[in-house]
Design a protein around this motif. Structure first.
Motif, PDB file in Angstrom:
ATOM      1  N   TYR A  21       0.826  -1.205   0.000  1.00 19.89           N
ATOM      2  CA  TYR A  21       0.000   0.000   0.000  1.00 19.89           C
ATOM      3  C   TYR A  21       0.869   1.266   0.000  1.00 19.89           C
ATOM      4  CZ  TYR A  21      -3.771  -3.204   1.311  1.00 19.89           C
ATOM      5  OH  TYR A  21      -4.690  -4.230   1.330  1.00 19.89           O
ATOM      6  N   GLY A  22       0.231   2.387  -0.343  1.00 20.09           N
ATOM      7  CA  GLY A  22       0.884   3.687  -0.234  1.00 20.09           C
ATOM      8  C   GLY A  22       1.631   4.155  -1.459  1.00 20.09           C
ATOM      9  N   HIS A  23       1.448   3.491  -2.595  1.00 18.98           N
ATOM     10  CA  HIS A  23       2.167   3.883  -3.810  1.00 18.98           C
ATOM     11  C   HIS A  23       1.447   5.044  -4.496  1.00 18.98           C
ATOM     12  CE1 HIS A  23       4.403   0.190  -3.277  1.00 18.98           C
ATOM     13  NE2 HIS A  23       3.258  -0.484  -3.238  1.00 18.98           N
ATOM     14  N   GLU A  24       2.198   6.068  -4.860  1.00 18.59           N
ATOM     15  CA  GLU A  24       1.619   7.250  -5.490  1.00 18.59           C
ATOM     16  C   GLU A  24       1.440   7.056  -7.001  1.00 18.59           C
ATOM     17  OE1 GLU A  24       0.900  10.565  -4.043  1.00 18.59           O
ATOM     18  OE2 GLU A  24       0.755   9.231  -2.320  1.00 18.59           O
ATOM     19  N   ILE A  25       2.491   6.591  -7.662  1.00 20.82           N
ATOM     20  CA  ILE A  25       2.517   6.490  -9.121  1.00 20.82           C
ATOM     21  C   ILE A  25       2.835   5.055  -9.524  1.00 20.82           C
ATOM     22  CG2 ILE A  25       3.634   7.273 -11.253  1.00 20.82           C
ATOM     23  CD1 ILE A  25       2.047   9.479  -9.947  1.00 20.82           C
ATOM     24  N   GLY A  26       2.084   4.527 -10.489  1.00 19.78           N
ATOM     25  CA  GLY A  26       2.388   3.230 -11.079  1.00 19.78           C
ATOM     26  C   GLY A  26       3.143   3.432 -12.379  1.00 19.78           C
ATOM     27  N   ILE A  27       4.180   2.638 -12.594  1.00 17.39           N
ATOM     28  CA  ILE A  27       5.041   2.815 -13.767  1.00 17.39           C
ATOM     29  C   ILE A  27       5.109   1.513 -14.551  1.00 17.39           C
ATOM     30  CG2 ILE A  27       7.334   3.457 -14.601  1.00 17.39           C
ATOM     31  CD1 ILE A  27       7.719   5.009 -11.978  1.00 17.39           C
ATOM     32  N   LEU A  28       4.662   1.560 -15.792  1.00 17.33           N
ATOM     33  CA  LEU A  28       4.735   0.412 -16.693  1.00 17.33           C
ATOM     34  C   LEU A  28       6.126   0.355 -17.328  1.00 17.33           C
ATOM     35  CD1 LEU A  28       1.288   0.880 -18.461  1.00 17.33           C
ATOM     36  CD2 LEU A  28       1.862  -0.888 -16.779  1.00 17.33           C
ATOM     37  N   LEU A  29       6.812  -0.750 -17.142  1.00 14.03           N
ATOM     38  CA  LEU A  29       8.142  -0.925 -17.717  1.00 14.03           C
ATOM     39  C   LEU A  29       8.072  -1.830 -18.946  1.00 14.03           C
ATOM     40  CD1 LEU A  29      10.247  -1.649 -14.495  1.00 14.03           C
ATOM     41  CD2 LEU A  29      10.004   0.542 -15.681  1.00 14.03           C
ATOM     42  N   ILE A  30       8.763  -1.434 -20.006  1.00 17.29           N
ATOM     43  CA  ILE A  30       8.907  -2.344 -21.122  1.00 17.29           C
ATOM     44  C   ILE A  30      10.008  -3.342 -20.779  1.00 17.29           C
ATOM     45  CG2 ILE A  30       8.122  -0.566 -22.718  1.00 17.29           C
ATOM     46  CD1 ILE A  30      10.969  -0.286 -23.708  1.00 17.29           C
ATOM     47  N   ALA A  31      10.008  -4.503 -21.415  1.00 13.53           N
ATOM     48  CA  ALA A  31      10.995  -5.539 -21.125  1.00 13.53           C
ATOM     49  C   ALA A  31      12.317  -5.184 -21.804  1.00 13.53           C
ATOM     50  CB  ALA A  31      10.497  -6.894 -21.621  1.00 13.53           C
ATOM     51  N   CYS A  32      13.315  -4.833 -20.998  1.00 14.99           N
ATOM     52  CA  CYS A  32      14.620  -4.472 -21.532  1.00 14.99           C
ATOM     53  C   CYS A  32      15.683  -4.762 -20.482  1.00 14.99           C
ATOM     54  CB  CYS A  32      14.657  -3.003 -21.952  1.00 14.99           C
ATOM     55  SG  CYS A  32      14.492  -1.846 -20.569  1.00 14.99           S
ATOM     56  N   SER A  33      16.940  -4.671 -20.881  1.00 13.41           N
ATOM     57  CA  SER A  33      18.034  -4.914 -19.947  1.00 13.41           C
ATOM     58  C   SER A  33      18.920  -3.680 -19.815  1.00 13.41           C
ATOM     59  CB  SER A  33      18.868  -6.122 -20.407  1.00 13.41           C
ATOM     60  OG  SER A  33      19.371  -5.921 -21.720  1.00 13.41           O
ATOM     61  N   ASN A  34      18.294  -2.513 -19.815  1.00  9.87           N
ATOM     62  CA  ASN A  34      19.041  -1.271 -19.659  1.00  9.87           C
ATOM     63  C   ASN A  34      19.369  -1.014 -18.191  1.00  9.87           C
ATOM     64  OD1 ASN A  34      18.531  -0.913 -22.366  1.00  9.87           O
ATOM     65  ND2 ASN A  34      16.884   0.557 -22.067  1.00  9.87           N
ATOM     66  N   PRO A  35      20.559  -0.465 -17.890  1.00 11.27           N
ATOM     67  CA  PRO A  35      20.812   0.007 -16.530  1.00 11.27           C
ATOM     68  C   PRO A  35      19.975   1.261 -16.268  1.00 11.27           C
ATOM     69  CG  PRO A  35      22.857  -0.278 -17.787  1.00 11.27           C
ATOM     70  CD  PRO A  35      21.729  -0.311 -18.758  1.00 11.27           C
ATOM     71  N   PHE A  36      19.475   1.420 -15.045  1.00  8.81           N
ATOM     72  CA  PHE A  36      18.660   2.581 -14.690  1.00  8.81           C
ATOM     73  C   PHE A  36      19.355   3.369 -13.579  1.00  8.81           C
ATOM     74  CE2 PHE A  36      14.734  -0.163 -15.826  1.00  8.81           C
ATOM     75  CZ  PHE A  36      14.830   0.192 -17.161  1.00  8.81           C
ATOM     76  N   PRO A  37      20.200   4.351 -13.911  1.00  7.71           N
ATOM     77  CA  PRO A  37      20.871   5.149 -12.880  1.00  7.71           C
ATOM     78  C   PRO A  37      19.889   6.116 -12.223  1.00  7.71           C
ATOM     79  CG  PRO A  37      21.344   6.049 -15.038  1.00  7.71           C
ATOM     80  CD  PRO A  37      20.569   4.781 -15.274  1.00  7.71           C
ATOM     81  N   PRO A  38      20.270   6.726 -11.091  1.00  3.11           N
ATOM     82  CA  PRO A  38      19.406   7.735 -10.464  1.00  3.11           C
ATOM     83  C   PRO A  38      19.034   8.822 -11.468  1.00  3.11           C
ATOM     84  CG  PRO A  38      21.187   7.157  -8.992  1.00  3.11           C
ATOM     85  CD  PRO A  38      21.495   6.480 -10.307  1.00  3.11           C
ATOM     86  N   GLY A  39      17.766   9.195 -11.473  1.00  5.62           N
ATOM     87  CA  GLY A  39      17.249  10.152 -12.437  1.00  5.62           C
ATOM     88  C   GLY A  39      16.492   9.480 -13.563  1.00  5.62           C
ATOM     89  N   ASP A  40      16.766   8.210 -13.795  1.00  6.07           N
ATOM     90  CA  ASP A  40      16.030   7.431 -14.790  1.00  6.07           C
ATOM     91  C   ASP A  40      14.650   7.102 -14.235  1.00  6.07           C
ATOM     92  OD1 ASP A  40      15.154   4.912 -16.291  1.00  6.07           O
ATOM     93  OD2 ASP A  40      17.045   5.336 -17.314  1.00  6.07           O
ATOM     94  N   VAL A  41      13.654   7.043 -15.115  1.00  6.45           N
ATOM     95  CA  VAL A  41      12.301   6.679 -14.687  1.00  6.45           C
ATOM     96  C   VAL A  41      12.285   5.316 -13.999  1.00  6.45           C
ATOM     97  CG1 VAL A  41       9.991   6.079 -15.528  1.00  6.45           C
ATOM     98  CG2 VAL A  41      11.148   8.115 -16.402  1.00  6.45           C
ATOM     99  N   GLY A  42      13.159   4.407 -14.420  1.00  6.97           N
ATOM    100  CA  GLY A  42      13.186   3.071 -13.862  1.00  6.97           C
ATOM    101  C   GLY A  42      13.925   2.930 -12.556  1.00  6.97           C
ATOM    102  N   ASN A  43      14.430   4.024 -12.007  1.00  7.13           N
ATOM    103  CA  ASN A  43      15.135   3.995 -10.724  1.00  7.13           C
ATOM    104  C   ASN A  43      14.254   4.646  -9.666  1.00  7.13           C
ATOM    105  OD1 ASN A  43      16.878   4.773  -8.477  1.00  7.13           O
ATOM    106  ND2 ASN A  43      18.597   4.277  -9.804  1.00  7.13           N
TER     107      ASN A  43
END
Length: 245
Positions: free
Chosen positions: A13-35
């Motif tokens: 519980y308590g999640h503000e935003i849901g994020i749909l991720l596409i299937a990939c193997s990219n690194p997600f550094p801070p600032g990336d949507v996936g981090n």
């Protein structure tokens, strides 16, 4: 005291935003949507295994719409207040997903285009830096900007070696210093060729880590996925005001 009740299929519980991720193997550094550290509030991720960089960006395949809607519905059932994605080309599915959900849906940073354009002088234009310029076609762009009031100039990162190897070719390693140099070079060239550009929009969810560098190099307002997500999160969690009068 408050009484809390179990909600549907929620596992947490308590999640503000849901994020749909596409299937990939990219690194997600801070600032990336996936981090998750890119946000000042809790977010919840859901990966759509049938949507890949190749199928979405390179092929523009829309056959996965049902899978995208199903994943978005799972996030909605978990109680998120708005839903986004980690690829601007998910704009392909914006209307269908929004029609199927009860919470706001903002699958692409490109949805900010009308707002950005409306803030600029009539002679000004908007610059877009995207993952692959050849795939950001006019029909796709028109889904976000159907009634253009300002010109748009598009620059792609598809021929930038560090960006391409890490993001488009998914080779597994990301050199952030090299990618920053590549995007800054493109941003500077963009405003040199089109000095009337009044703002820059970063389409790709992997580019927000470099927004500050782009702003320093160009002096323009820089918009991206995070400016959009933060905007909707703030609108969905308004705070009461206190203070002197």
């Amino acid at each position: 005291m408050a009484i809390y009740r179990v909600r549907g299929d929620a596992q947490s519980y308590g999640h503000e935003i849901g994020i749909l991720l596409i299937a990939c193997s990219n690194p997600f550094p801070p600032g990336d949507v996936g981090n998750a550290s890119s946000y000042r509030y809790p977010v919840l991720y859901e990966t759509i295994r049938s949507v890949t960089i190749g199928s979405l960006i390179n092929e523009g395949d829309r056959s996965m719409a049902g899978d995208v809607i199903a994943a978005a519905l799972r996030l909605q059932d978990m109680g998120v207040k708005a839903i986004t994605s980690d690829c601007g080309y998910m704009l392909h599915f914006q209307d269908e997903v929004a029609a199927a959900l009860k919470v706001p849906v903002m699958l692409s940073s490109l949805l900010q285009l009308p707002l950005i354009a409306s803030t600029l002088a009539p002679h000004a234009s908007v610059g877009i830096i995207c993952a692959n310029a050849s795939r950001l076609t006019q029909p796709l762009l028109s889904l976000a900007y159907p009634n253009p009031t300002r010109a748009v100039h598009i620059v792609g990162m598809e021929d930038a070696p560090a960006f391409r190897s890490a993001i488009l070719d998914e080779e597994g390693a990301l050199d952030t210093d090299a990618v920053e140099a590549e995007i800054v070079e493109r941003a500077k060239d963009l405003v040199a060729q089109h000095p009337e550009v009044g703002a820059i929009l970063l389409e790709c969810s992997n580019l927000p880590p470099y927004a500050a560098a782009v702003q320093r190099a160009t002096g323009r307002h820089v918009f991206d996925f995070l400016t959009m997500i933060d905007f909707f999160q703030a609108a969905g969690r308004r705070q009461a005001y206190q203070g002197g009068y």
